[in-house]
Structure formats: structure tokens, C-alpha cells
Design a protein around this motif. Structure first.
Motif, short mmCIF file in Angstrom:
data_model
loop_
_atom_site.label_atom_id
_atom_site.label_comp_id
_atom_site.label_asym_id
_atom_site.label_seq_id
_atom_site.Cartn_x
_atom_site.Cartn_y
_atom_site.Cartn_z
N ILE A 52 0.84 -1.21 0.00
CA ILE A 52 0.00 0.00 0.00
C ILE A 52 0.87 1.25 0.00
O ILE A 52 0.65 2.19 -0.77
N SER A 53 1.91 1.26 0.85
CA SER A 53 2.70 2.49 0.93
C SER A 53 3.56 2.66 -0.33
O SER A 53 3.81 3.80 -0.74
N GLY B 271 1.42 4.23 -2.71
CA GLY B 271 1.31 5.63 -2.35
C GLY B 271 2.42 6.47 -2.95
O GLY B 271 2.19 7.58 -3.41
N VAL B 272 3.66 5.93 -2.96
CA VAL B 272 4.80 6.66 -3.54
C VAL B 272 4.51 7.02 -4.99
O VAL B 272 4.75 8.14 -5.44
N MET C 22 0.62 9.20 -5.28
CA MET C 22 0.37 10.50 -4.64
C MET C 22 0.76 11.64 -5.58
O MET C 22 1.88 11.66 -6.10
N TYR D 93 4.19 13.99 -0.20
CA TYR D 93 3.48 12.81 0.29
C TYR D 93 4.14 11.54 -0.22
O TYR D 93 4.18 10.52 0.48
N SER D 94 4.67 11.60 -1.45
CA SER D 94 5.43 10.45 -1.97
C SER D 94 6.61 10.13 -1.06
O SER D 94 6.86 8.98 -0.74
N LEU E 77 6.93 10.83 2.11
CA LEU E 77 6.46 10.26 3.39
C LEU E 77 6.07 8.79 3.21
O LEU E 77 6.35 7.95 4.07
N CYS E 78 5.41 8.48 2.08
CA CYS E 78 5.07 7.08 1.80
C CYS E 78 6.33 6.22 1.64
O CYS E 78 6.36 5.06 2.05
N LEU F 214 7.53 5.29 5.00
CA LEU F 214 6.71 4.20 5.55
C LEU F 214 7.11 2.86 4.93
O LEU F 214 7.20 1.84 5.62
N THR F 215 7.34 2.87 3.60
CA THR F 215 7.74 1.63 2.92
C THR F 215 9.02 1.07 3.53
O THR F 215 9.13 -0.13 3.80
#
Lengths: 105, 174
Positions: B17-18, B21-22, B25, B30-31, B33-34, B37-38
Motif C-alpha cells: 500500500i505504501s 502511495g509513492v 500521490m 506525500y510520496s 512520506l510514503c 513508511l515503505t
């Protein structure tokens, strides 16, 4: 088809495949150079995951040593890529990938 | 009842999911930040593969250094007006996605075979120690280690030379 209660090597390699594919989509469809660099990092991480899974499966530490080197190379690549992005931004006031067409020696 | 399947599927879903997101987004911050998270969830996967040292290095180098570098450069640029995050028209992008999907299927099919063929006992067995990794790094792979050190020095000088200019990022061009 997918065994949920039994984690095999194939699960890790499939996840690594998915991650690599997502990274490749990012490199091909995004315009922003920084996001493209992030997608390259995703692809390198997918390879790292495959290396660690194989290293665990065969009980050989060589795979982990290579992951260590890949991390160093990835950090170096990010630094150089961002430096190039900064100099392109300074020249064209944007970081879109099509601006790189205008570069010449 | 063992814990590995639950932890694996949890981290695998979060990583996927993350990572999506990269790519999806529209805003690069935001990319980034994703991406952080990854890296975080991937280090969790390294933990269940008994690669504790690499998990720690992953957290320090990627989540700590690389992503922070990305965010810093993004803050340096003023990218408020990104109106078109994806390149080309939808037909070109669709053909790109088709080719990638084909490649993915070609690689993923052997993986499903691997899932049936191999068992899960390898995860329960005793993993490699970090000591083994250090011994290999400083004996068998010592040359590559030194070369990486030299490469990092070259990259340090190269990055300074590339990004250096009078007046910083917003230097006026005459």
C-alpha cells in the motif's frame, strides 16, 4: 493458489516482484525527477528483499553482504541524483523529466 | 500456531500500500512520506527474515538519511504548482502498464510454483548471526568494501561539485 498459513520463499519473492513492478511503473509514468528517484529506491529495495530472503533460505550470509553494498550504492545514487535535480532546477526553474531534453554539453 | 504468517501478511500488505502511495500521490512530499513508511515496513520484513543488522541499517540509512535528503531537497524547491504529475496521455501510459504487467506475470508465475514446491520450515530454523555477516564483510568481500568506501568519497565530492553555485538554488541567471 495462495497458501496463507504457510510462508514459503515464493511469498517473499512474489512480494519483491510486486514492489519492483510498482517502482518500475513509477519510473515510467511520473514526470517529477524526484519521484522517479524515489521509485528507483523502491526497485532497489525490492531487490534487497529478494537477496535477504534467498540468503535466509540458503543460510548463506553473502546475500546480506551484497544488500549492505546495495544500500551504500543507493544512498550514493540518491545524493548524485538530487544534486543533478538541484542544478536542473536552478537552470529551468522546474524538476520535470522533459526539461532534461534541453541539456547539452 | 505460529506468528510468521500473520506478521508477513501484515507487513506485506502495508509495504504494497505504501509503495503504491509513492507512485500515485500527486504531491512529491506525500510520496516521500510514503517512501519512509515503505522503508519502515520493509525493515519489519527483514526482522522476520532474521536479518536484524540489515533491518537496523535500513532504518538508519533509508528512513533516516535518504528520505530526509529527499524531503530536504523538496523543501528547497518550491513545488506548489504541480498540475500534471503523470507524463504523456492515458493511451501511452496504458501501453506502458500493459508491458509491465506482462513482465510481472512472466516473473510471478515461477513464484507461485515456488510457493507450492518449498516448505516453511526454513523460517523456523535458526537464522544467520550478525557476526557471520561481519566476518564475511571483512574477509571475503574486503575489496568490495574498500571500493565502496572510495566510491562514497567520489560521490561526496561529485555531489558538492554538481550542486554548488553562487547564490544557492535561486541564483539569478543573467
Amino acid at each position: 493458489m495462495l497458501e496463507l498459513s504457510n510462508i514459503t520463499l515464493g511469498h517473499f519473492i512474489l512480494l519483491s516482484c510486486v514492489l519492483f513492478t510498482i517502482g518500475m511503473v513509477g519510473v515510467l509514468v511520473r514526470r517529477n525527477v524526484i519521484v522517479i528517484l524515489m521509485s528507483i529506491e523502491l526497485m532497489l529495495n525490492a531487490v534487497n528483499l529478494a537477496f535477504v530472503a534467498f540468503s535466509r533460505h540458503h543460510n548463506l550470509a553473502d546475500g546480506q553482504v551484497i544488500v549492505f553494498f546495495v544500500m551504500a550504492i543507493a544512498a550514493a545514487e540518491a545524493a548524485i541524483g538530487l544534486a543533478i535535480a538541484i542544478s536542473v532546477f536552478r537552470k529551468f526553474n522546474g524538476v520535470e523529466i522533459r526539461l532534461f531534453e534541453n541539456l547539452k554539453g | 500456531m505460529d506468528i510468521y504468517p500473520i506478521v508477513f501478511h501484515f507487513f506485506a500488505a502495508l509495504v504494497t500500500i505504501s509503495a503504491l502511495g509513492v507512485v500515485l500521490m500527486p504531491s512529491p512530499i506525500y510520496s516521500a512520506l510514503c517512501l519512509a513508511l515503505t522503508m519502515l515496513f520493509l525493515s519489519g520484513l527483514f526482522f522476520i527474515l532474521d536479518a536484524q543488522f540489515l533491518a537496523a541499517v535500513q532504518l538508519m540509512v533509508y528512513a533516516g538519511a535518504v528520505v530526509v535528503l529527499f524531503v530536504m531537497v523538496l523543501m528547497l524547491f518550491d513545488l506548489r504548482n504541480e498540475n500534471q504529475p503523470f507524463s504523456g496521455n492515458w493511451r501511452v501510459n496504458l501501453s506502458k502498464l500493459g508491458v509491465i504487467a506482462l513482465g510481472f506475470i512472466l516473473i510471478a508465475l515461477p513464484c507461485t510454483y515456488l510457493m507450492k514446491a518449498s516448505n516453511s520450515e526454513w523460517l523456523q530454523s535458526r537464522g544467520l548471526e550478525t557476526k557471520k555477516l561481519a566476518e564475511l564483510l571483512f574477509s571475503k568481500h574486503i575489496f568490495a568494501f574498500e571500493v565502496v568506501g572510495a566510491l562514497l568519497t567520489v560521490v561526496l565530492i561529485g555531489a558538492i561539485a554538481l550542486a554548488k553555485a553562487k547564490g544557492g538554488t535561486h541564483a539569478r541567471t543573467e
